[in-house]
Design a protein around this motif. Structure first.
Motif, PDB file in Angstrom:
ATOM      1  N   HIS A  17       0.852  -1.189   0.000  1.00  0.00           N
ATOM      2  CA  HIS A  17       0.000   0.000   0.000  1.00  0.00           C
ATOM      3  C   HIS A  17       0.887   1.239   0.000  1.00  0.00           C
ATOM      4  CE1 HIS A  17      -3.567  -2.429   1.104  1.00  0.00           C
ATOM      5  NE2 HIS A  17      -2.712  -3.118   1.836  1.00  0.00           N
ATOM      6  N   LEU A  18       0.519   2.211  -0.809  1.00  0.00           N
ATOM      7  CA  LEU A  18       1.252   3.475  -0.832  1.00  0.00           C
ATOM      8  C   LEU A  18       1.031   4.213   0.486  1.00  0.00           C
ATOM      9  CD1 LEU A  18       3.046   4.843  -2.976  1.00  0.00           C
ATOM     10  CD2 LEU A  18       1.089   6.293  -3.531  1.00  0.00           C
ATOM     11  N   VAL A  19       2.118   4.687   1.079  1.00  0.00           N
ATOM     12  CA  VAL A  19       2.071   5.378   2.373  1.00  0.00           C
ATOM     13  C   VAL A  19       2.674   6.761   2.218  1.00  0.00           C
ATOM     14  CG1 VAL A  19       2.921   5.376   4.756  1.00  0.00           C
ATOM     15  CG2 VAL A  19       2.176   3.236   3.697  1.00  0.00           C
ATOM     16  N   GLU A  20       1.989   7.765   2.731  1.00  0.00           N
ATOM     17  CA  GLU A  20       2.508   9.134   2.773  1.00  0.00           C
ATOM     18  C   GLU A  20       3.154   9.376   4.125  1.00  0.00           C
ATOM     19  OE1 GLU A  20      -0.627  11.826   1.912  1.00  0.00           O
ATOM     20  OE2 GLU A  20      -0.909  11.129  -0.141  1.00  0.00           O
ATOM     21  N   VAL A  21       4.430   9.758   4.113  1.00  0.00           N
ATOM     22  CA  VAL A  21       5.164  10.054   5.342  1.00  0.00           C
ATOM     23  C   VAL A  21       5.184  11.565   5.529  1.00  0.00           C
ATOM     24  CG1 VAL A  21       7.350   9.805   6.570  1.00  0.00           C
ATOM     25  CG2 VAL A  21       6.561   7.983   5.047  1.00  0.00           C
ATOM     26  N   GLU A  22       4.460  12.026   6.527  1.00  0.00           N
ATOM     27  CA  GLU A  22       4.378  13.465   6.829  1.00  0.00           C
ATOM     28  C   GLU A  22       5.300  13.806   7.998  1.00  0.00           C
ATOM     29  OE1 GLU A  22      -0.069  14.925   5.888  1.00  0.00           O
ATOM     30  OE2 GLU A  22       0.109  13.608   7.620  1.00  0.00           O
ATOM     31  N   ALA A  23       5.939  14.946   7.908  1.00  0.00           N
ATOM     32  CA  ALA A  23       6.793  15.440   9.000  1.00  0.00           C
ATOM     33  C   ALA A  23       6.406  16.879   9.315  1.00  0.00           C
ATOM     34  CB  ALA A  23       8.265  15.360   8.623  1.00  0.00           C
ATOM     35  N   ASP A  24       6.137  17.133  10.584  1.00  0.00           N
ATOM     36  CA  ASP A  24       5.819  18.494  11.031  1.00  0.00           C
ATOM     37  C   ASP A  24       6.785  18.862  12.147  1.00  0.00           C
ATOM     38  OD1 ASP A  24       3.746  20.824  11.149  1.00  0.00           O
ATOM     39  OD2 ASP A  24       4.016  20.191  13.238  1.00  0.00           O
ATOM     40  N   LEU A  25       7.499  19.975  11.967  1.00  0.00           N
ATOM     41  CA  LEU A  25       8.456  20.455  12.962  1.00  0.00           C
ATOM     42  C   LEU A  25       7.892  21.703  13.614  1.00  0.00           C
ATOM     43  CD1 LEU A  25      10.121  18.738  10.841  1.00  0.00           C
ATOM     44  CD2 LEU A  25      12.121  20.014  11.647  1.00  0.00           C
ATOM     45  N   ALA A  26       7.717  21.638  14.931  1.00  0.00           N
ATOM     46  CA  ALA A  26       7.096  22.740  15.660  1.00  0.00           C
ATOM     47  C   ALA A  26       7.965  23.131  16.846  1.00  0.00           C
ATOM     48  CB  ALA A  26       5.703  22.342  16.135  1.00  0.00           C
ATOM     49  N   ALA A  27       7.704  24.340  17.375  1.00  0.00           N
ATOM     50  CA  ALA A  27       8.422  24.789  18.561  1.00  0.00           C
ATOM     51  C   ALA A  27       7.976  23.969  19.761  1.00  0.00           C
ATOM     52  CB  ALA A  27       8.154  26.273  18.796  1.00  0.00           C
ATOM     53  N   GLY A  28       8.887  23.756  20.686  1.00  0.00           N
ATOM     54  CA  GLY A  28       8.569  22.977  21.876  1.00  0.00           C
ATOM     55  C   GLY A  28       9.763  22.152  22.304  1.00  0.00           C
ATOM     56  N   LEU A  29       9.543  21.329  23.321  1.00  0.00           N
ATOM     57  CA  LEU A  29      10.619  20.477  23.800  1.00  0.00           C
ATOM     58  C   LEU A  29      11.001  19.486  22.707  1.00  0.00           C
ATOM     59  CD1 LEU A  29       9.419  19.714  27.445  1.00  0.00           C
ATOM     60  CD2 LEU A  29      11.274  21.234  26.730  1.00  0.00           C
ATOM     61  N   PRO A  30      12.301  19.278  22.457  1.00  0.00           N
ATOM     62  CA  PRO A  30      12.720  18.332  21.405  1.00  0.00           C
ATOM     63  C   PRO A  30      12.171  16.926  21.670  1.00  0.00           C
ATOM     64  CG  PRO A  30      14.568  19.688  22.115  1.00  0.00           C
ATOM     65  CD  PRO A  30      13.455  19.964  23.078  1.00  0.00           C
ATOM     66  N   ALA A  31      11.512  16.377  20.672  1.00  0.00           N
ATOM     67  CA  ALA A  31      10.942  15.034  20.786  1.00  0.00           C
ATOM     68  C   ALA A  31      10.589  14.556  19.384  1.00  0.00           C
ATOM     69  CB  ALA A  31       9.715  15.037  21.686  1.00  0.00           C
ATOM     70  N   VAL A  32      10.480  13.257  19.226  1.00  0.00           N
ATOM     71  CA  VAL A  32      10.046  12.657  17.966  1.00  0.00           C
ATOM     72  C   VAL A  32       8.849  11.765  18.269  1.00  0.00           C
ATOM     73  CG1 VAL A  32      10.647  11.187  16.009  1.00  0.00           C
ATOM     74  CG2 VAL A  32      12.381  12.706  17.011  1.00  0.00           C
ATOM     75  N   ILE A  33       7.718  12.083  17.660  1.00  0.00           N
ATOM     76  CA  ILE A  33       6.481  11.327  17.865  1.00  0.00           C
ATOM     77  C   ILE A  33       6.085  10.696  16.530  1.00  0.00           C
ATOM     78  CG2 ILE A  33       4.054  11.457  18.533  1.00  0.00           C
ATOM     79  CD1 ILE A  33       4.854  14.008  20.127  1.00  0.00           C
ATOM     80  N   ILE A  34       5.855   9.382  16.520  1.00  0.00           N
ATOM     81  CA  ILE A  34       5.467   8.666  15.310  1.00  0.00           C
ATOM     82  C   ILE A  34       4.052   8.145  15.486  1.00  0.00           C
ATOM     83  CG2 ILE A  34       6.020   6.775  13.740  1.00  0.00           C
ATOM     84  CD1 ILE A  34       8.887   6.889  14.685  1.00  0.00           C
ATOM     85  N   SER A  35       3.171   8.514  14.585  1.00  0.00           N
ATOM     86  CA  SER A  35       1.792   8.038  14.619  1.00  0.00           C
ATOM     87  C   SER A  35       1.466   7.323  13.312  1.00  0.00           C
ATOM     88  CB  SER A  35       0.830   9.208  14.836  1.00  0.00           C
ATOM     89  OG  SER A  35       0.921  10.139  13.767  1.00  0.00           O
TER      90      SER A  35
END
Length: 505
Positions: A17-35
């Protein structure tokens, strides 16, 4: 720019299945969240990607990074998303223009040093991208030859994340896939090596012509294993569609031979008798991986010493043999794998297995019955040919006559017979006699005359065979007629099919 999107492909079973990988970089404490329903391997991507980006000479963005994999309801499994995730994150910083990879599927696992490593299932992933309209993909160098066999897709390879970044910035080109290696000549054991056993060779030829399952019963040294190992050499080479299916299954399982991105010969699987249900029909944590019955798709699954397999393992084959597919249900979802193979069972008649046969057997009758009962009736009812092989005589073993018939000579007849069957059933989409539904054979125009099927009807009426056995004998008769170059089976074909099915002489 704090948002970026690139394309990737996810696998659920053998379906991509084709998957779109979106990345959003916002201000805040450094962290990486994968949903987006990532599995444990994909959750660990944050650490692999961080090290790969830094070791590729890029600055890690110390911001709150949210990665979303669309569609969010589809389970995401494996490390093949690493390259797309790293590219989307660098694009989200605004320092990496993503126009050169717009509409390009990025596939690959990242090492901590930034190298792009191969992943399993590349062939079905690229095929899924092609079905979704993607015409360009970037894959690891080690997967490039495998990906290049998919028609209609331009494949480029990368060995490091740094090379991909340089390409996006217009500083360096990507790599071309290697030239396709020349096809290896067909090889394998030859039927001419089998001494004697003319009846067994005839049964094997009929099985190959119609795609039928075979059970070989006989004492040690009679030639059961030798015959089974020569069945793949009698089968026609795989066409393009079948070769892609078989190669995709082997790619998912990680057993695609190096230098052979597209398998053209029918596969041969011979699991040990200690095999589990999961190894035979598929299984594993999360979504199941293909088992031996699927890896033998369009080929041969050989169970030597079949009576030594656990009864539960053998009975797990009943549905795949009937349906030609495996449907495995797990908590994370349902996985389906094709499993249209020819099953060959080989077993001794009793535990003592005296080479000279039953006349020297030391086993009590109760022990013999218990040993044979390990092959359940419902499983044996799905086996088209039941062949009893006698012990070899010295004259047969030491015969110095003209050379026996080779696999190539038999394979030529099998190919002609399969061509006749394929032409006959083409309108209905069936390719071999073994998969033709029984009702189709019992209705005009394919219904055989009553005079030819009288003995077969009698056996059904007295309970000597089941309705399933009735249909399988009819299919065998069609395969015999195809081998002999006749349009329809006659009474002699039915009698031979009965003998092959029941062992009655």
């Amino acid at each position: 720019m704090s948002y970026a999107k690139v394309l990737c492909v996810g696998l659920v079973g053998v379906t991509g299945h084709l998957v779109e990988v979106e990345a959003d970089l916002a201000a805040g404490l450094p962290a990486v969240i994968i949903s987006g329903l990532p599995d444990a391997t994909l959750h660990e991507a944050r650490d692999r990607v961080r090290a790969a980006i830094v070791n590729s000479g890029q600055q890690w963005p110390n911001r709150r990074i949210t990665l979303n994999l669309l569609p969010a309801t589809l389970p995401k499994i494996g490390s093949g998303f690493d390259l797309a995730i790293a590219t989307a994150m660098l694009g989200g910083t605004g320092e990496l223009p993503l126009a050169p990879v717009d509409g390009v599927a990025l596939l690959g696992e990242l090492g901590l040093d930034g190298t792009v490593r191969p992943v399993r299932g590349m062939l079905p992933m690229v095929a899924a991208a092609a079905r979704a309209g993607v015409t360009r993909v970037v894959v690891p160098t080690a997967n490039a030859a495998e990906a290049a066999v998919v028609p209609g897709v331009r494949v480029r390879a990368v060995d490091t994340l740094h090379r991909l970044i340089s390409y996006i910035r217009g500083e360096a080109p990507l790599l071309d896939p290697p030239a396709e290696p020349p096809a290896a000549p067909p090889c394998g054991p030859d039927l001419a090596d089998v001494a004697g056993q003319a009846f067994g060779k005839r049964a094997l030829e009929i099985a190959a012509a119609g795609g039928h399952h075979v059970a070989l019963l006989g004492p040690p040294g009679a030639g059961k294993t030798m015959l089974a190992e020569r069945l793949p050499g009698l089968l026609p080479p795989l066409d393009d569609a079948a070769a892609l299916e078989v190669s995709a299954l082997h790619s998912i399982a990680g057993v695609l031979p190096p230098g052979s991105p597209l398998l053209r010969r029918p596969p041969f699987q011979a699991p040990h008798h200690s095999a589990t249900v999961a190894s035979l029909v598929g299984g594993g944590t999360g979504l199941a991986r293909p088992g031996a019955v699927s890896l033998a798709h369009h080929g041969v699954l050989f169970l030597d010493e079949a009576a030594e397999f656990h009864a539960r393992v053998l009975d797990s084959l009943r549905q795949p043999l009937e349906k030609g597919r495996v449907l495995i249900t797990r908590a994370l979802g349902v996985t389906e794998y094709p499993a249209r193979c020819q099953l060959v069972l080989a077993a001794n008649p009793c535990p003592c297995a005296k080479p000279a046969g039953d006349q020297f057997c030391d086993c009590p009758s109760a022990v013999r019955r218990r040993y044979r009962s390990r092959l359940s009736g419902p499983l044996l009812d799905r086996i088209d040919l039941h062949v009893s092989l006698p012990p070899l005589r010295a004259a047969e073993l030491m015969a110095n006559n003209a050379p026996a018939e080779t696999s190539a000579a038999v394979a030529a007849r099998v190919t002609a017979a399969r061509g006749a069957a394929g032409q006959r059933w083409a309108a209905s989409g069936w390719r071999t006699n073994a998969v033709v539904p029984g009702p189709a054979l019992r209705r005009p125009p394919w219904r055989l005359p009553t005079a030819h099927t009288a003995a077969l009807r009698h056996r059904l009426d007295i309970g000597a065979i089941s309705a399933r056995g009735f249909d399988r004998i009819i299919r065998l008769a069609w395969s015999i007629a195809d081998l002999d170059g006749r349009d329809r089976p006659d009474g002699d074909d039915i009698e031979e099919a009965i003998q092959l099915r029941t062992g009655d002489l």
